[in-house]
Design an enzyme around this catalytic site. Structure first.
Site, PDB file in Angstrom:
ATOM      1  N   CYS A 116       0.979  -1.105  -0.014  1.00 22.55           N
ATOM      2  CA  CYS A 116       0.168   0.047  -0.022  1.00 22.55           C
ATOM      3  C   CYS A 116       0.960   1.416  -0.065  1.00 22.55           C
ATOM      4  O   CYS A 116       1.674   1.381   1.149  1.00 22.55           O
ATOM      5  CB  CYS A 116      -0.935   0.093   1.195  1.00 22.55           C
ATOM      6  SG  CYS A 116      -1.917   1.461   1.379  1.00 22.55           S
ATOM      7  N   ASN A 139       1.594  -4.978  -6.628  1.00 27.48           N
ATOM      8  CA  ASN A 139      -0.109  -5.398  -6.329  1.00 27.48           C
ATOM      9  C   ASN A 139      -0.523  -5.264  -7.733  1.00 27.48           C
ATOM     10  O   ASN A 139      -0.103  -4.386  -8.346  1.00 27.48           O
ATOM     11  CB  ASN A 139      -0.585  -4.975  -5.173  1.00 27.48           C
ATOM     12  CG  ASN A 139      -0.620  -3.290  -5.225  1.00 27.48           C
ATOM     13  OD1 ASN A 139       0.020  -2.688  -6.002  1.00 27.48           O
ATOM     14  ND2 ASN A 139      -1.530  -2.946  -4.232  1.00 27.48           N
ATOM     15  N   ASN A 169      -7.118  -3.836  -8.080  1.00 29.24           N
ATOM     16  CA  ASN A 169      -7.359  -2.297  -7.803  1.00 29.24           C
ATOM     17  C   ASN A 169      -7.891  -1.899  -9.204  1.00 29.24           C
ATOM     18  O   ASN A 169      -6.947  -2.156 -10.331  1.00 29.24           O
ATOM     19  CB  ASN A 169      -6.450  -1.697  -7.428  1.00 29.24           C
ATOM     20  CG  ASN A 169      -6.296  -1.867  -5.711  1.00 29.24           C
ATOM     21  OD1 ASN A 169      -6.728  -2.876  -5.174  1.00 29.24           O
ATOM     22  ND2 ASN A 169      -5.024  -1.525  -5.107  1.00 29.24           N
ATOM     23  N   ARG A 218      -9.599  -3.421  -4.222  1.00 34.36           N
ATOM     24  CA  ARG A 218     -10.110  -4.625  -3.961  1.00 34.36           C
ATOM     25  C   ARG A 218     -10.085  -4.858  -2.416  1.00 34.36           C
ATOM     26  O   ARG A 218      -9.366  -4.559  -1.671  1.00 34.36           O
ATOM     27  CB  ARG A 218      -9.200  -5.585  -4.581  1.00 34.36           C
ATOM     28  CG  ARG A 218      -7.865  -5.721  -4.143  1.00 34.36           C
ATOM     29  CD  ARG A 218      -7.174  -6.994  -4.560  1.00 34.36           C
ATOM     30  NE  ARG A 218      -5.770  -6.719  -4.331  1.00 34.36           N
ATOM     31  CZ  ARG A 218      -5.069  -7.469  -4.384  1.00 34.36           C
ATOM     32  NH1 ARG A 218      -5.183  -8.834  -4.752  1.00 34.36           N
ATOM     33  NH2 ARG A 218      -3.391  -7.457  -3.892  1.00 34.36           N
ATOM     34  N   CYS A 249      -5.172   6.003  -3.571  1.00 35.08           N
ATOM     35  CA  CYS A 249      -4.569   4.586  -3.663  1.00 35.08           C
ATOM     36  C   CYS A 249      -3.281   4.839  -4.108  1.00 35.08           C
ATOM     37  O   CYS A 249      -3.091   5.450  -5.254  1.00 35.08           O
ATOM     38  CB  CYS A 249      -5.348   3.809  -4.340  1.00 35.08           C
ATOM     39  SG  CYS A 249      -4.648   2.072  -4.613  1.00 35.08           S
ATOM     40  N   GLY A 250      -2.192   4.890  -3.198  1.00 36.38           N
ATOM     41  CA  GLY A 250      -0.882   5.135  -3.705  1.00 36.38           C
ATOM     42  C   GLY A 250      -0.315   4.264  -4.900  1.00 36.38           C
ATOM     43  O   GLY A 250       0.098   4.819  -5.897  1.00 36.38           O
TER      44      GLY A 250
END
Length: 290
Positions: free
Chosen positions: A85, A162, A195, A220, A228-229
């Site tokens: 994250c 991710n 995501n 997600r 969202c970084g």
């Protein structure tokens, strides 16, 4: 009762729990209860602060970087485990520094263990910069259906530790009418989900050598978040890919929670992408862990 701190990075908020010796085992139901915005503290996820020596995944961290004392055990709001994250790791480091658990002098680097590998953090003019490491086109390019879009749109799969799928929209009006209370559907579905970012270019796209875009994201295991970084990084990478060889390597990405910076740069093992932005701690307290 357990102690916690609430923090956020451009509105992407987290419950931070210090567990240096790995004595606390949080179930998915407990994480979901803590993150519940009506009956819990409320957050997009949990950051458990644990030493790399005290968590099973920490062995790979220490093999990669023996100086990575701390591991960010990140859980999504539904209790599921996530690899990384980008906003969370900045908040994680800010907590370490404010709590006296680590130091980070100007010009130095603090390595942090994550399930996506070690991430190096430095100070930046607007807070902290995290080197997200190597990125790649994942090859997963599904059609994306979302409430508010009249037809499915093609997505571009980007992996920054991710999984992400980035969707280009033509204008601000399309971005504004999106309804992301329900997760977008991917066709074909991805085995681990992703995501999903929706992006519109700035007018003009490039100003003074810096790219400008706006985006919204459905994470997600969470839903729509203010920021969202890793999604910001994936968005900048996707737009640069679409824009072609003359596109810049520096980007400003506007999200509902603020503005974040993205920089692509060469490294010994290939091209890395870095994310920069603020991190804030809001309040601390105690809560019953049911």
């Amino acid at each position: 009762m357990i102690a916690f701190t609430k923090g956020h990075g451009t509105g992407n908020d987290f419950v931070i729990i210090a567990d240096p010796d790995g004595a606390l085992e949080l179930s998915a139901d407990q994480v979901a209860a803590l993150c519940d915005r009506h009956f819990g503290i409320g957050a997009d996820g949990i950051l458990r602060v644990v030493r790399s020596t005290a968590i099973a995944e920490g062995a790979a961290t220490l093999a990669e970087e023996p100086a990575a004392e701390w591991f960010m055990d990140y859980r999504n709001a539904d209790g599921s485990i996530a690899e990384m994250c980008g906003n969370g790791v900045r908040v994680f480091v800010h907590y370490l520094l404010r709590s006296g658990l680590a130091t980070l002098e100007p010009g130095s680097t603090l390595p942090i263990g994550t399930r996506a590998g070690v991430r190096d953090i430095t100070r930046s003019a607007n807070g902290y910069q995290v080197d997200l490491g190597l990125w790649k086109l994942s090859g997963d390019d599904p059609l994306v259906t979302a409430d508010g879009l009249p037809v499915a749109r093609p997505g571009l799969g980007i992996d920054v530790g991710n999984p992400h799928v980035v969707v280009a929209l033509a204008e601000e009006a399309e971005l504004a009418v999106l309804e992301l209370h329900r997760a977008p559907e991917l066709d074909p579905a991805l085995p681990n989900g992703a995501n999903v970012e929706f992006v519109v270019p700035g007018e003009p796209l490039v100003r003074d050598g810096i790219g400008h875009v706006r985006m919204r994201v459905s994470e997600r295991g969470v839903g729509e978040t203010l920021s969202c970084g890793t999604g910001v990084a994936a968005t900048a990478l996707a737009v640069r890919h679409w824009a072609g060889e003359k596109a810049p390597d520096h980007w400003r990405v506007e999200v509902p929670g603020g503005v974040l910076g993205v920089r692509m740069f060469p490294a010994e093992d290939g091209e890395h992408v870095a994310l920069s932005g603020p991190a804030q701690l809001v309040y601390s307290g105690e809560v019953d862990l049911l």
